[in-house]
Design an enzyme around this catalytic site. Structure first.
Site, PDB file in Angstrom:
ATOM      1  N   GLU A 128       6.136 -22.410   7.261  1.00 34.52           N
ATOM      2  CA  GLU A 128       6.586 -21.583   8.376  1.00 34.52           C
ATOM      3  C   GLU A 128       7.540 -22.316   9.319  1.00 34.52           C
ATOM      4  O   GLU A 128       8.093 -21.723  10.236  1.00 34.52           O
ATOM      5  CB  GLU A 128       5.396 -21.065   9.179  1.00 34.52           C
ATOM      6  CG  GLU A 128       4.643 -22.128   9.947  1.00 34.52           C
ATOM      7  CD  GLU A 128       3.523 -21.518  10.790  1.00 34.52           C
ATOM      8  OE1 GLU A 128       3.543 -21.743  12.007  1.00 34.52           O
ATOM      9  OE2 GLU A 128       2.654 -20.827  10.229  1.00 34.52           O
TER      10      GLU A 128
ATOM     11  N   GLU B  87       0.809  -1.228   0.000  1.00 26.94           N
ATOM     12  CA  GLU B  87       0.000   0.000   0.000  1.00 26.94           C
ATOM     13  C   GLU B  87       0.840   1.274   0.000  1.00 26.94           C
ATOM     14  O   GLU B  87       0.322   2.362  -0.267  1.00 26.94           O
ATOM     15  CB  GLU B  87      -0.930  -0.002   1.217  1.00 26.94           C
ATOM     16  CG  GLU B  87      -2.037  -1.035   1.119  1.00 26.94           C
ATOM     17  CD  GLU B  87      -2.923  -1.066   2.348  1.00 26.94           C
ATOM     18  OE1 GLU B  87      -2.460  -0.660   3.423  1.00 26.94           O
ATOM     19  OE2 GLU B  87      -4.083  -1.509   2.229  1.00 26.94           O
TER      20      GLU B  87
END
Length: 278
Positions: free
Chosen positions: A119, A88
């Protein structure tokens, strides 16, 4: 007579049992009210973390000005939030996409689908960071609600060992990742409405903190004037209209001239500077 010990708050608070029972038997309004009640704790938890956030951002500003970058490391919800925040910044503040970079365990595929065991690899994050030709001005922020994610812990630990500025955002106190990062940002929001579902309170707290870090960073880097996004990218009609109004207000010009200036120079800041220097 033996006294029953008080129930201790688990250290792994993000996995603690919800304060609410029988969710499946609740009405919709009861569910909504319960979630909202739990969310009320987020603001105070983040507020308590501000001193540590301030220390990290203060260090970060000079490093970015010196040519450094900020890397987010995360898995699952935490990783997606990091990628979201990083993505963004270019349209909002007109900065290059390589100033803040979000890495998620499992790569871009993990943005939409869970990647099994991604992960759990403690060396993968540092391997991925090497592809960006890390320099001494770079910084790494690990995002892990539980504070136990090997991908994030390993990346932060190795980054610190190699002289990078490191920080973490977690929602458990004294978690494993907190022992590896230089700046430890803990937002202790309590058990989730659905036990262990850290996309709820923990995720919201993480998003709030990421907003705080990068917004304050962009302001101090000169990407905001007054209270306006004068460097935003003009990617749609709404943003062109917003930019036009900013120029009208700043230069006291009519709408047509303001819009022409904006489209000619490509940003509010450049348009205003060009007009004033003409």
């Amino acid at each position: 007579m033996n006294k029953t010990p008080d129930k201790e708050t688990p250290k792994n608070i993000t996995e603690a049992s919800s304060n609410f029972s029988n969710l499946d038997k609740m009405s919709v309004i009861e569910i909504l009210d319960g979630i909202n009640k739990e969310d009320g704790q987020i603001h105070l938890a983040v507020q308590k973390a501000i001193p540590e956030i301030e220390k990290f951002v203060s260090q970060l500003i000079n490093r970015i000005k010196a040519g450094g970058r900020l890397f987010y490391l995360g898995a699952g919800t935490s990783g997606r939030l990091g990628v979201l925040d990083a993505s963004e910044l270019p349209p909002t503040f007109g900065v290059p996409s390589n100033i803040v970079i979000g890495l998620i365990a499992g790569g871009d595929k993990a943005l939409r689908n869970a990647v099994e065991s991604a992960e759990d690899d403690a060396t993968k994050a540092w391997d991925e960071l090497q592809q960006f030709k890390i320099n001494e001005h770079d910084s790494v922020l690990g995002i892990a609600a539980s504070g136990t994610t090997p991908y994030v812990i390993g990346g932060v630990k190795t980054a610190r060992e190699n002289g990078l500025l490191t920080a973490c955002i977690t929602c458990n106190p004294d978690s494993p990742i907190s022992k590896e990062a230089e700046y430890v940002i803990e937002a202790i929001v309590g058990p989730e409405f659905i036990t262990g579902s850290t996309r709820l309170k923990a995720g919201t707290a993480q998003k709030m903190i990421l907003n705080m870090i990068t917004t304050s960073l962009m302001i101090k880097l000169g990407r905001v004037k007054g209270n306006k996004m004068v460097n935003m990218q003009l990617t749609n009609k709404k943003l062109v209209e917003r930019g036009t109004i900013m120029i009208m207000e700043e230069l006291k010009l009519d709408k047509e001239l303001s819009k022409n200036l904006l489209l000619e120079h490509g940003s509010v800041k450049k348009a205003i500077e060009a007009y004033k220097n003409a």
